[in-house]
Design an enzyme around this catalytic site. Structure first.
Site, PDB file in Angstrom:
ATOM      1  N   CYS A   6       0.817  -1.091   0.229  1.00 42.89           N
ATOM      2  CA  CYS A   6      -0.152   0.159  -0.042  1.00 42.89           C
ATOM      3  C   CYS A   6       0.800   1.215  -0.137  1.00 42.89           C
ATOM      4  CB  CYS A   6      -1.051  -0.014   1.063  1.00 42.89           C
ATOM      5  SG  CYS A   6      -2.190  -1.185   1.230  1.00 42.89           S
ATOM      6  N   HIS A  64      -2.291   7.408   4.470  1.00 41.57           N
ATOM      7  CA  HIS A  64      -2.967   6.251   3.574  1.00 41.57           C
ATOM      8  C   HIS A  64      -4.243   5.984   4.425  1.00 41.57           C
ATOM      9  CE1 HIS A  64      -3.568   2.449   1.970  1.00 41.57           C
ATOM     10  NE2 HIS A  64      -3.103   1.852   2.933  1.00 41.57           N
ATOM     11  N   ASN A  99      -9.986   0.518   2.076  1.00 41.89           N
ATOM     12  CA  ASN A  99      -8.059   0.704   1.942  1.00 41.89           C
ATOM     13  C   ASN A  99      -8.220   0.356   0.322  1.00 41.89           C
ATOM     14  OD1 ASN A  99      -5.722   0.364   1.709  1.00 41.89           O
ATOM     15  ND2 ASN A  99      -5.421  -0.760   3.365  1.00 41.89           N
TER      16      ASN A  99
END
Ligand code: ACO
Length: 330
Positions: free
Chosen positions: A116, A256, A286
């Protein structure tokens, strides 16, 4: 002679049309809307249609970014696609597919894989090509189709992720600001905390690997949670110090979007008021590499970023790894 800087000249995002809310997940695994909201802040996420891929979503986010920047694909010199879910496992890079689809026939292309955290790495790498004077127009995309690597029977992961793409056009500039500083980090000891066991060269695809569900993402949620709550404030502080700034100088933090509790923890640690932290994890979950560029686009659409603002971006994920950048909006 004025100094060469880098600016974000255009931005775009693409989210698949299909919305999957928590109640739909309640019908798949033993979970509840209340649990998912309370533990992660997620209310719904987007799921790619069968004919959508990381490449197609990348292109859909790149086109508006190029239009806004007024950059013809023929003038692109480099395309970087940050993703953990490439269209193909390594051959070819999704960047080349995006290059072809855009008709960017003069551009080089490659992928960045850093879980990520990949968009953070891609952004910093793209900026270096501009700041070195090598390229004037670089496209950086963050895109992931997490729904294809999630085990929809595993309640500890399937509630958390969603699909999407976001893109920025980096351009050489002479206006002050742009990338002020960055911190890149990695702790490979944490590799088993968040990984896909099979499908790479260590454990190639086989009947067994498919039968054992070894192509799905595995995660130690508690460990990753501890890592994330530590790494956001530490890396943002590290990058701020490099830029000669302090948390109070941050106009907007774009972390994030993994979990609203992780974000809230970082906000408190950095002593930032809620209005200086961008959150949209409730809408998309996410989205891995897409999370920061999508959040950046929405912050800009909502008028939350003005010229001269100091923006902190922090990506983290599998590796374990992290990438923080301080950007002065120019
Ligand atoms: N529904 C209901 N119960 C659940 C669910 C669910 N979906 N998932 C887990 N539980 C249960 C667990 O089994 C556990 O039960 P037990 O106590 O009987 O064992 C209980 O809920 C509590 O589990 P915890 O793991 O302690 O829950 P926690 O509060 O830590 O929240 C979560 C779990 C949301 C996964 C959290 O740990 C987290 O967000 N971790 C970070 C994940 C992350 O950000 N990953 C992405 C990183 S970026 C990338 O590169 C992919």
């Amino acid at each position: 002679m004025s100094e060469l800087t880098v600016r974000i000249a255009g931005w775009g995002k693409y989210l698949p049309a299909r919305v999957m809310d928590n109640h739909e997940i309640e019908r798949l695994v033993d979970t509840s809307d209340e649990w998912i909201r309370a533990r992660s802040g997620i209310v719904e996420r987007r799921i790619a249609a069968d004919d959508e891929t990381t490449c197609s979503m990348s292109v859909a986010s790149a086109r508006p970014a190029l239009d806004m920047a007024g950059v013809d694909p023929l003038d692109l010199e480099l395309i970087i696609v940050a993703t953990g879910t490439p269209d193909h496992p390594g051959f070819p890079a999704t960047g080349s597919l995006v290059q072809q689809a855009l008709g960017a026939t003069r551009a080089g292309a490659f992928d960045v894989g850093a879980g990520c955290g990949a968009f953070g790495y891609g952004l910093v790498a793209g900026a270096q090509f501009v700041l070195s004077g090598a390229h004037r127009n670089v496209l950086v995309v963050g895109a992931d189709v997490m729904s294809r690597v999630i085990d929809w029977r595993d309640r500890s992961t399937c509630v958390l992720f969603g699909d999407g793409a976001g893109a920025v056009v980096l351009q050489a500039s002479d206006t002050l600001g742009g990338l002020r500083s960055f911190v890149l980090g990695s702790d490979g000891c944490g590799a088993p905390r968040l990984y896909i066991p099979a499908g790479g060269s260590r454990q190639p695809a086989s009947h067994d690997s498919v039968e054992n569900g070894a192509h799905y993402l595995k995660m130690d949620g508690r460990d990753v949670y501890r890592f994330a709550t530590r790494v956001i404030p530490e890396s943002i502080l590290g990058a701020l110090v490099k830029a000669g700034l302090a948390p109070r100088d941050l106009d907007l933090l774009i972390p994030h979007q993994a979990n609203s509790r992780i974000i809230e923890h970082a906000r408190k640690k950095l002593e930032l008021p809620p209005e200086r932290v961008f959150v949209n994890v409730d809408k998309y979950g996410n989205t891995s590499s897409a999370s920061i560029p999508v959040a950046l686009c929405e912050a800009l659409e909502q008028g939350r970023i003005a010229r001269g603002d100091i923006i902190g971006m922090c990506a983290f994920g599998a590796g374990l790894c992290w990438a923080a950048a301080i950007w002065e909006w120019n």
